[in-house]
Design a protein around this motif. Structure first.
Motif, PDB file in Angstrom:
ATOM      1  N   GLU A  42       0.845  -1.188   0.000  1.00 38.61           N
ATOM      2  CA  GLU A  42       0.000   0.000   0.000  1.00 38.61           C
ATOM      3  C   GLU A  42       0.881   1.240   0.000  1.00 38.61           C
ATOM      4  O   GLU A  42       1.820   1.352   0.799  1.00 38.61           O
ATOM      5  N   MET A  43       0.600   2.142  -0.919  1.00 35.97           N
ATOM      6  CA  MET A  43       1.318   3.410  -0.996  1.00 35.97           C
ATOM      7  C   MET A  43       0.480   4.491  -0.312  1.00 35.97           C
ATOM      8  O   MET A  43      -0.747   4.498  -0.431  1.00 35.97           O
ATOM      9  N   GLU A  44       1.151   5.396   0.376  1.00 34.55           N
ATOM     10  CA  GLU A  44       0.432   6.484   1.040  1.00 34.55           C
ATOM     11  C   GLU A  44       0.770   7.794   0.340  1.00 34.55           C
ATOM     12  O   GLU A  44       1.942   8.104   0.101  1.00 34.55           O
ATOM     13  N   TYR A  45      -0.272   8.583   0.029  1.00 34.50           N
ATOM     14  CA  TYR A  45      -0.103   9.848  -0.672  1.00 34.50           C
ATOM     15  C   TYR A  45      -0.772  10.975   0.102  1.00 34.50           C
ATOM     16  O   TYR A  45      -1.707  10.759   0.873  1.00 34.50           O
ATOM     17  N   ASP A  46      -0.279  12.174  -0.121  1.00 33.99           N
ATOM     18  CA  ASP A  46      -0.962  13.393   0.305  1.00 33.99           C
ATOM     19  C   ASP A  46      -1.618  13.982  -0.928  1.00 33.99           C
ATOM     20  O   ASP A  46      -0.957  14.186  -1.954  1.00 33.99           O
ATOM     21  N   LYS A  61       4.070   9.898  -0.205  1.00 27.58           N
ATOM     22  CA  LYS A  61       4.602  10.037   1.153  1.00 27.58           C
ATOM     23  C   LYS A  61       5.512   8.872   1.511  1.00 27.58           C
ATOM     24  O   LYS A  61       6.667   9.052   1.850  1.00 27.58           O
ATOM     25  N   LYS A  62       4.977   7.638   1.437  1.00 31.20           N
ATOM     26  CA  LYS A  62       5.782   6.503   1.873  1.00 31.20           C
ATOM     27  C   LYS A  62       5.134   5.199   1.418  1.00 31.20           C
ATOM     28  O   LYS A  62       3.968   5.155   1.031  1.00 31.20           O
ATOM     29  N   LYS A  64       3.855   1.868   2.845  1.00 31.95           N
ATOM     30  CA  LYS A  64       3.435   1.346   4.140  1.00 31.95           C
ATOM     31  C   LYS A  64       3.849  -0.130   4.259  1.00 31.95           C
ATOM     32  O   LYS A  64       4.056  -0.809   3.254  1.00 31.95           O
TER      33      LYS A  64
END
Length: 222
Positions: A42-46, A61-62, A64
Motif C-alpha cells: 500500500e502506498m500512502e499519498y498526500d 509520502k511513503k 506502508k
C-alpha cells in the motif's frame, strides 16, 4: 540453494530480538509448500489541490508495511508418503509464530523460500481448519491460513522501495565483459568504491573477474 532434485521447503524462523541477531530460536518448515503466496503493498499519498481547481495532485509520502498471505496444508493420512502428526505440526506453527513470554510479544519472523527475498515480518492473524478426523477425533488434515505483516525497519523499507538502493546489500553474477568499477557505478553511483568491494569479496585481481562469480555489494559510505 538446493541440490538439483532436492525439494526446498518454505521455512519460518523465529527470533527474540528486533534486529534479528543471533541464531533462530526455532523454525517451522512447511509440510507441503504453498501453491500460492499473496503479497500486498500500500502506498500512502498526500492529496494536494490548488484553490479553484477540480483535480488533486497525489504527492507520494511513503510505502506502508506490506502484508503476505500463506496457506499451509498438513496431511496426516500418509497419502503424501510423509506421515505426520497434524496436531504436532499445528502446535509447532503456533509456537514459532505466536506469543513469546520471554519478550512479552509474538516472535520476530523471517520467511524464506527458494529465490524469494527473505521477508522480515510478524504474524498478523491465523486460522486453522481441520478437514478430516479419525473415529476417535484425532485430526488427519488441517489447513493453516496465515497473514504476516512487514517488520522491516523504516530505513530498510525505504531502501527496498528504491531501485538499486545502495543502502542494502546487493548480489550480482559476473557476466563476460563486466568490470568492478562499472558495477560499483551502477549500484553506488561511484566507481571509486571498487577497492572496498574487492576487499569485501576477497578479490586480489579485480581486473580479471571470472564470469559466473557471485559478488556481494554491501552498504558503503561514499
Amino acid at each position: 540453494m538446493s541440490d538439483r532434485g532436492t525439494l526446498e521447503r518454505l521455512v519460518i524462523k523465529a527470533y527474540e530480538k528486533a534486529d534479528y541477531s543471533g541464531q533462530p530460536l526455532s523454525q517451522f518448515e512447511a509440510f507441503i509448500n504453498p501453491n500460492e503466496i499473496t503479497l500486498a503493498y500500500e502506498m500512502e499519498y498526500d492529496s494536494a489541490q490548488g484553490s479553484g481547481t477540480t483535480n488533486s495532485r497525489m504527492n507520494f509520502k511513503k510505502v506502508k508495511p506490506g502484508d503476505m498471505s500463506l496457506t499451509f496444508f498438513i496431511d496426516g493420512t500418509g497419502a503424501s508418503g510423509r506421515p505426520a502428526s497434524v496436531q504436532d505440526k499445528v502446535e509447532q506453527f503456533q509456537a514459532v509464530t505466536g506469543y513469546n513470554g520471554n519478550i512479552h510479544r509474538p516472535n520476530y519472523l523471517k520467511v524464506g523460500w527458494g529465490t524469494l527475498q527473505i521477508k522480515r515480518c510478524v504474524l498478523k492473524s491465523a486460522s486453522i481448519a481441520y478437514k478430516l478426523f479419525k473415529p476417535d477425533g484425532v485430526p488427519l488434515r488441517a489447513i493453516i491460513t496465515a497473514n504476516f505483516t512487514d517488520n522491516s525497519d523504516d530505513q530498510t523499507r525505504v531502501a527496498m522501495a528504491q531501485d538499486q538502493s545502495p543502502d542494502l546489500t546487493h548480489f550480482r553474477l559476473v557476466k563476460a565483459g563486466d568490470d568492478l568499477p562499472s558495477l560499483c557505478h551502477q549500484i553506488y553511483g561511484d566507481p571509486r568504491l571498487y577497492l572496498q568491494v574487492a576487499r569485501a569479496n576477497g578479490i586480489d585481481d579485480f581486473r580479471n573477474l571470472v564470469p559466473g562469480t557471485k559478488l556481494r555489494f554491501p552498504p558503503l559510505e561514499k
